[in-house]
Scaffold this active site. Structure first.
Site, PDB file in Angstrom:
ATOM      1  N   MET A   1      26.502 -51.598 -74.348  1.00 12.71           N
ATOM      2  CA  MET A   1      25.845 -52.047 -75.575  1.00 12.71           C
ATOM      3  C   MET A   1      24.498 -51.373 -75.694  1.00 12.71           C
ATOM      4  SD  MET A   1      25.733 -53.993 -78.257  1.00 12.71           S
ATOM      5  CE  MET A   1      26.960 -55.245 -78.002  1.00 12.71           C
ATOM      6  N   CYS A   2      24.221 -50.854 -76.868  1.00  7.77           N
ATOM      7  CA  CYS A   2      22.934 -50.217 -77.108  1.00  7.77           C
ATOM      8  C   CYS A   2      22.483 -50.519 -78.531  1.00  7.77           C
ATOM      9  CB  CYS A   2      23.028 -48.710 -76.921  1.00  7.77           C
ATOM     10  SG  CYS A   2      23.531 -48.202 -75.262  1.00  7.77           S
ATOM     11  N   GLY A   3      21.215 -50.285 -78.757  1.00  7.27           N
ATOM     12  CA  GLY A   3      20.676 -50.291 -80.109  1.00  7.27           C
ATOM     13  C   GLY A   3      20.338 -48.857 -80.468  1.00  7.27           C
TER      14      GLY A   3
END
Length: 636
Positions: free
Chosen positions: A1-3
């Site tokens: 998960m990343c932004g």
């Protein structure tokens, strides 16, 4: 998960920094707490500037800060998991692997072939410096959020981001459609001062539709939500991505159709798990059930094992946990979806590792509790839904000295009963049943501080109810009961399993029964096909933003490509039978899976949506409809 985020500006505008709000940067950092950095690229000869912002939640391989940049000045931002389709070693990071393969692509067809091979959730932004191209998009189901914003000005800034902030003025964000991959020619934009989008749509390998028909459908679907000055065009070579799943089997046998038209009944008799045994006596049905178990088991296995477990640095909070750290949590109501996921996770999560069961409840108003004791309900619902579950929880209540009755919502009752089933299934496992209790005051406070920004750009009453329930549940802050003592607990798990996709594929919603009664199996098939087609815009982007806000990753076993292809291969009659009563007919094949896994009463619990099971629905207003615009999501 990343932004991930990219902002592109032309010289006539403010600097790229001026288009990147600090509050949006804060939201992105919450998604990726382990590494944050930015990179600005300026094409001085063409006078465009790009800001790339990457925020990493470390889950696999070596920590790999983003954005990544290669020797050719190309830049890559990746928010995804490669579960299959592209080899990723145990010690490798899939972001780095993906970028290496992109560097080897020499043309558009190579890029599409690479993306088509992936199995797992993803969204990405790829700046191909040599061709001044900006590629971006989401996976086939849209399991990872990506938003876009276009300026009202013809030569205005363009922004892509995993999450934004709610605003009632200015240019609004929208979810990037999951109907294909997009490309912008930055050189042409800088030269002509006119931004144009090129689309590469998804296409089934065995599609009966022509490429032209597919392009027309996608162009119509996407263009209607774009500003009038943003043209959307098909790529010149008419290239498409290969869909990672097979089309839905819409076959209806004469026997099934006749049965469907003559045996629909409104009677809701008492059902029990013993009824399922009759279906399993048929060899053909039992074989399909075990094929489903095999494919779903593999999907869960990938999602609970592909994450780092040997982290050198643990926080003091985690080190102090007496029974070790949970790495995997399940959004848990005690219903058949979450019970099956928990039972399958138990097969693969190391036995010494706890599994967190996240159960959310919103404080019931006094009048609602009193009303609930006199409200007319079907005999079957009273007997099955609550009575049997309450009976199974009496022993627990005695040991812990009772529970707070104002939080004894339906999902809490079925959740406790589900916990007892799982403890019986594997007594050696530590099952942390996390009771997450939310007051009206805290709900209002956190909605204004955070949740409304995450639900945005969606805005309905239903989005508010589901979004708030999932936000509090996935935060994992509550209490657990151990040896009769209730203790505060916060789940350290970074991976959160959710059952979304089961109802959409297996006719689990009440609207499916309405559709079936009106239009029969043919109409039900069309409804289920539509469900998966709109799940990206209706659910998944929102849920990814909500869960990601806690620095956790949502994983969706029921939307694994192999699971979807298996279920798509079956005729509807093998998956559900809506002539049967609630608790049996909807999601029939999944209920048979639960029975074969050793589950009991939970296998025949009727579907109850999270907004009703947690009692957030109608908590603040009794007069609104689910589809109404939610005034509570607006900033005060």
């Amino acid at each position: 998960m990343c932004g991930i985020c990219c902002v592109v500006t032309l010289p006539s505008q403010h600097t790229v920094h001026g288009s990147f709000a600090e509050d949006m940067h804060h939201c992105l950092r919450r998604r990726g707490p382990d590494s944050s950095q930015q990179l600005i690229k300026t094409a001085s000869d063409l006078s465009y500037e790009c800001l790339f912002s990457g925020h990493v939640l470390h889950l696999r391989g070596a920590l790999t800060p983003q954005p990544l940049e290669d020797a050719n000045n190309s830049i890559f931002l990746w928010n995804g998991e490669i579960f299959n389709g592209l080899p990723v070693g145990d010690t490798e990071n899939d972001t780095a692997v993906m970028f290496r393969h992109l560097e080897l692509c020499s043309n558009e067809a190579d890029v599409l072939s690479l993306l088509s091979s992936l199995r797992g959730p993803w969204s990405f932004i790829y700046y191909q410096a040599s061709k001044h191209s900006l590629w971006f998009g989401r996976d086939y189901f849209g399991r990872r959020s990506l938003l876009w914003q276009f300026s009202n000005k013809i030569d205005g800034a363009f922004c892509l981001t995993s999450v934004s902030v709610y605003s009632e003025s200015g240019n609004q964000y929208q979810e990037v459609p999951a109907s294909g991959i997009f490309k912008i020619d930055l050189k042409a934009w800088a030269t002509t001062k006119s931004l144009s989008l090129t689309v590469f749509p998804w296409k089934y390998s065995s599609s009966e539709k022509t490429v032209e028909e597919i392009f027309i459908n996608v162009l119509d679907q996407v263009s209607k939500d774009l500003p009038s000055h943003i043209p959307l065009v098909m790529n010149e070579s008419k290239l498409c991505l290969r869909a990672p799943v097979i089309p839905l089997n819409k076959t209806i046998s004469e026997a099934s159709d006749k049965c469907a038209s003559t045996h629909i009944s409104d009677i809701t008799p008492m059902v029990s798990v013993d009824i399922l045994q009759g279906f399993l006596a048929k060899e053909h049905r039992k074989k399909l059930v075990h094929q489903f178990i095999d494919v779903l088991n593999e999907a869960v296995k990938r999602r609970v094992l592909l994450l780092c477990r040997n982290e050198e640095l643990e926080t003091r909070e985690v080190q102090s946990l007496p029974h070790g750290k949970a790495h995997v949590a399940v959004l848990f109501s005690g219903g058949v979806d979450s019970m099956v996921l928990a039972a399958l996770a138990d097969r693969h999560v190391p036995v010494e590792e706890p599994i967190d069961l996240l159960n959310v409840a919103f404080m019931m108003k006094e009048e609602a509790k009193q009303k609930g004791t006199t409200k007319k309900r079907s005999n079957r619902e009273i007997r099955l839904d609550l009575h049997s579950c309450q009976e199974s929880c009496k022993e627990t209540d005695a040991k812990t000295g009772g529970h707070l009755s104002c939080f004894d919502v339906p999902d809490r009752i079925t959740g406790r009963a589900g916990l007892k089933e799982l403890e019986a299934l594997n007594p050696s496992r530590i099952w942390n049943f996390v009771e997450i209790n939310v007051t009206l005051e805290e709900l209002k406070e956190m909605r204004q501080q955070r949740i409304n920004h995450l639900i945005y750009p969606l805005d309905t009453v239903l989005d508010d109810s589901i979004g708030c329930a999932i936000w509090f549940a996935s935060r994992g802050e509550g209490s657990v009961s151990k040896q009769g003592e209730i203790k505060p607990y916060k789940s350290p798990a970074k991976v959160v399993l959710t059952g979304i996709g089961a109802d959409e594929q297996l006719a689990g919603y009440s609207r499916h029964r309405v559709c079936f009664k009106k239009y029969g199996l043919e109409g039900l098939n069309k409804e289920l096909e539509m469900e998966l087609g709109r799940i990206s815009s209706r659910n998944l982007g929102r849920d990814d933003r909500i869960i990601g806000d806690h620095g956790k990753e949502a994983r969706f076993p029921f939307l694994d490509e192999d699971v979807v292809s298996f279920l798509n291969s079956l005729p509807i009659s093998e998956k559900a039978d809506l002539t049967l009563p609630r608790g049996i007919g909807e999601k029939l094949i999944l209920r048979l899976v639960a029975k074969e896994l050793g589950l009991k009463d939970s296998a025949v619990l009727p579907k109850r949506a999270v907004q009703f099971g947690s009692r957030i629905a109608k908590l603040e207003s009794n007069s609104e409809k689910a589809s109404d615009t939610c005034s509570r999501l607006k900033l005060l």
